[in-house]
Design a protein around this motif. Structure first.
Motif, PDB file in Angstrom:
ATOM      1  N   GLU A   1      61.456  46.212  87.102  1.00 14.10           N
ATOM      2  CA  GLU A   1      61.725  46.282  85.663  1.00 14.10           C
ATOM      3  C   GLU A   1      60.498  46.679  84.855  1.00 14.10           C
ATOM      4  N   ALA A   2      59.354  46.867  85.514  1.00 15.49           N
ATOM      5  CA  ALA A   2      58.196  47.431  84.807  1.00 15.49           C
ATOM      6  C   ALA A   2      58.494  48.834  84.312  1.00 15.49           C
ATOM      7  N   GLY A   3      59.431  49.523  84.981  1.00 15.26           N
ATOM      8  CA  GLY A   3      59.888  50.825  84.504  1.00 15.26           C
ATOM      9  C   GLY A   3      59.095  52.013  84.986  1.00 15.26           C
ATOM     10  N   THR A   4      57.910  51.787  85.582  1.00 13.98           N
ATOM     11  CA  THR A   4      57.092  52.872  86.114  1.00 13.98           C
ATOM     12  C   THR A   4      56.399  52.382  87.382  1.00 13.98           C
ATOM     13  N   LEU A   5      55.994  53.314  88.247  1.00 11.22           N
ATOM     14  CA  LEU A   5      55.218  52.927  89.417  1.00 11.22           C
ATOM     15  C   LEU A   5      53.903  52.267  89.012  1.00 11.22           C
ATOM     16  N   GLY A   6      53.248  52.840  88.014  1.00 13.16           N
ATOM     17  CA  GLY A   6      51.972  52.308  87.572  1.00 13.16           C
ATOM     18  C   GLY A   6      52.076  50.908  86.995  1.00 13.16           C
TER      19      GLY A   6
ATOM     20  N   VAL B   1      60.078  54.982  89.950  1.00 18.06           N
ATOM     21  CA  VAL B   1      60.929  53.944  89.373  1.00 18.06           C
ATOM     22  C   VAL B   1      61.818  54.633  88.351  1.00 18.06           C
ATOM     23  N   SER B   2      63.129  54.451  88.493  1.00 17.94           N
ATOM     24  CA  SER B   2      64.080  55.200  87.680  1.00 17.94           C
ATOM     25  C   SER B   2      65.160  54.268  87.146  1.00 17.94           C
ATOM     26  N   ASN B   3      65.729  54.648  86.001  1.00 21.92           N
ATOM     27  CA  ASN B   3      66.856  53.893  85.435  1.00 21.92           C
ATOM     28  C   ASN B   3      68.198  54.500  85.822  1.00 21.92           C
ATOM     29  N   ALA B   4      68.193  55.422  86.801  1.00 20.95           N
ATOM     30  CA  ALA B   4      69.429  56.127  87.158  1.00 20.95           C
ATOM     31  C   ALA B   4      70.337  55.311  88.072  1.00 20.95           C
ATOM     32  N   ASN B   5      69.753  54.452  88.931  1.00 21.40           N
ATOM     33  CA  ASN B   5      70.566  53.783  89.956  1.00 21.40           C
ATOM     34  C   ASN B   5      70.157  52.329  90.160  1.00 21.40           C
ATOM     35  N   PRO B   6      70.139  51.515  89.130  1.00 18.66           N
ATOM     36  CA  PRO B   6      69.764  50.108  89.334  1.00 18.66           C
ATOM     37  C   PRO B   6      70.877  49.314  90.004  1.00 18.66           C
TER      38      PRO B   6
ATOM     39  N   TYR C   1      66.286  49.164  86.185  1.00 21.31           N
ATOM     40  CA  TYR C   1      65.504  50.076  87.005  1.00 21.31           C
ATOM     41  C   TYR C   1      65.639  49.750  88.493  1.00 21.31           C
ATOM     42  N   ALA C   2      65.361  50.764  89.308  1.00 22.68           N
ATOM     43  CA  ALA C   2      65.275  50.618  90.765  1.00 22.68           C
ATOM     44  C   ALA C   2      64.208  51.579  91.265  1.00 22.68           C
ATOM     45  N   LEU C   3      63.761  51.352  92.491  1.00 22.28           N
ATOM     46  CA  LEU C   3      62.834  52.274  93.145  1.00 22.28           C
ATOM     47  C   LEU C   3      63.650  53.315  93.890  1.00 22.28           C
ATOM     48  N   GLN C   4      63.349  54.581  93.666  1.00 20.97           N
ATOM     49  CA  GLN C   4      64.087  55.619  94.370  1.00 20.97           C
ATOM     50  C   GLN C   4      63.120  56.602  95.019  1.00 20.97           C
TER      51      GLN C   4
ATOM     52  N   TYR D   1      68.570  61.052  98.772  1.00 22.94           N
ATOM     53  CA  TYR D   1      67.798  60.060  98.028  1.00 22.94           C
ATOM     54  C   TYR D   1      68.316  58.663  98.347  1.00 22.94           C
ATOM     55  N   PHE D   2      67.404  57.712  98.437  1.00 16.72           N
ATOM     56  CA  PHE D   2      67.745  56.303  98.579  1.00 16.72           C
ATOM     57  C   PHE D   2      67.193  55.535  97.380  1.00 16.72           C
ATOM     58  N   ALA D   3      67.888  54.471  96.994  1.00 15.36           N
ATOM     59  CA  ALA D   3      67.434  53.575  95.938  1.00 15.36           C
ATOM     60  C   ALA D   3      67.324  52.162  96.504  1.00 15.36           C
ATOM     61  N   TRP D   4      66.274  51.446  96.111  1.00 11.62           N
ATOM     62  CA  TRP D   4      66.003  50.080  96.563  1.00 11.62           C
ATOM     63  C   TRP D   4      65.850  49.193  95.339  1.00 11.62           C
ATOM     64  N   ASP D   5      66.345  47.961  95.422  1.00  8.77           N
ATOM     65  CA  ASP D   5      66.247  47.082  94.265  1.00  8.77           C
ATOM     66  C   ASP D   5      66.280  45.622  94.713  1.00  8.77           C
TER      67      ASP D   5
END
Length: 298
Positions: free
Chosen positions: A96-101, A118-123, A128-131, A234-238
């Motif tokens: 949920e930080a919204g960015t990798l940084g 980190v993207s808001n496309a596939n939480p 957010y989720a990591l994709q 693409y894979f998404a992780w959360d």
């Protein structure tokens, strides 16, 4: 002949790293050693790569020949790694930080193709989720990796009852795959049973007992979330969690009655679970009964 346009820098997530706008390349004075300045200091842990040349010329006008063969015009490729700082469990990461940084310094990243973000496309939950992935088929073995660093020692004593669980889905593509592996030294990796992930278009929940791997825990145990890329995808992780004493494993039916052969008729049966069940989640819609002729039984 050596300027910022002769240098490319790529971050651990596949992101381009900019050089500073003014005088990005500075001569030390001997015309052999040069300092390349980035636009901003980089803190994201992981593997950085950079290239120099090939159109950097010596005083005679010759372009670079990095591999020192007869054919002139080869660039130099270099790399360096920024270390991560292991986190102490419990670790709960919803991105949920919204960015990798914005993520904790306990994450590091590596890729041979594609991007990690980190993207808001596939939480799964939250926003957010990591994709990770790549939109084209490289038709060769490539990958992206996100590595979670955790300290599984209490002083010098290994923690016990350590579990890992997360949610993952393949949200684009049909032929790529993913995996989760664990290392206590960053060199030797163990993939637990069930850690090879074929991918599903909907989120699936995976849970592991890390103690069962028989590893000698260290103060930097690395948990690698990897997407293998031969085809596009693409894979998404959360909702990643590493903790002790956390119940992450679902119940099982351990007994039924009646069982085997019996005289009829029968109007009910019993099932017993391996642990206490939230009765409000168990209803008739969770049960199917099929008769001997393949008929549904109400």
């Amino acid at each position: 002949t050596f300027a910022g346009t002769d240098v490319t820098v790529t971050g651990p997530a596949g992101n381009g790293v900019a050089l500073r706008a003014t005088d990005p390349v500075v001569d030390s004075g001997d015309h052999r050693t040069f300092t390349v300045f980035l636009a901003a200091a980089q803190a994201l842990a992981g593997h950085y790569t950079f290239t120099v040349g090939p159109d950097v010329r010596d005083v005679a006008g010759n372009v670079m020949n990095q591999n020192n063969d007869a054919l002139q015009g080869d660039r130099y490729t270099g790399s360096f790694d920024l270390n991560a700082q292991a986190a102490v469990p419990p670790v709960v990461e919803g991105f949920e930080a919204g960015t990798l940084g914005g993520l904790g310094a306990y994450w590091s990243f590596l890729q041979t193709i594609g991007t990690i973000e980190v993207s808001n496309a596939n939480p799964h939950t939250g926003q957010y989720a990591l994709q990770m992935g790549y939109g084209s088929s490289p038709y060769s073995s490539n990958y992206q990796e996100a590595i979670l660093h955790v300290d599984l020692l209490n002083g010098t004593t290994p923690l016990t009852g350590v579990t890992l669980d997360f949610w993952v889905k393949e949200y684009s593509g049909t032929s790529s795959s993913a995996s989760v592996s664990v290392s206590v030294n960053g060199t030797t990796w163990v993939t637990p049973a069930g850690g090879s992930i074929g991918g599903n278009s909907g989120y699936e929940h995976y849970a592991f007992n890390l103690d069962s791997l028989g590893l000698n825990y260290s103060d930097d145990v690395q948990i690698r979330f990897r997407h293998d890329q031969y085809y596009s995808g693409y894979f998404a992780w959360d909702d990643v969690r590493v903790a002790t004493g956390l119940d992450v494993f679902g119940p099982r039916v351990t007994a039924q009655s009646p069982t085997g052969n019996m005289d009829g008729p029968v109007s009910s049966f019993e099932v017993t679970f391996s642990e206490e069940i939230d009765a409000s989640t168990f209803a008739g819609t969770d049960v199917t009964v099929t008769g001997p002729a393949g008929n549904g039984v109400a």
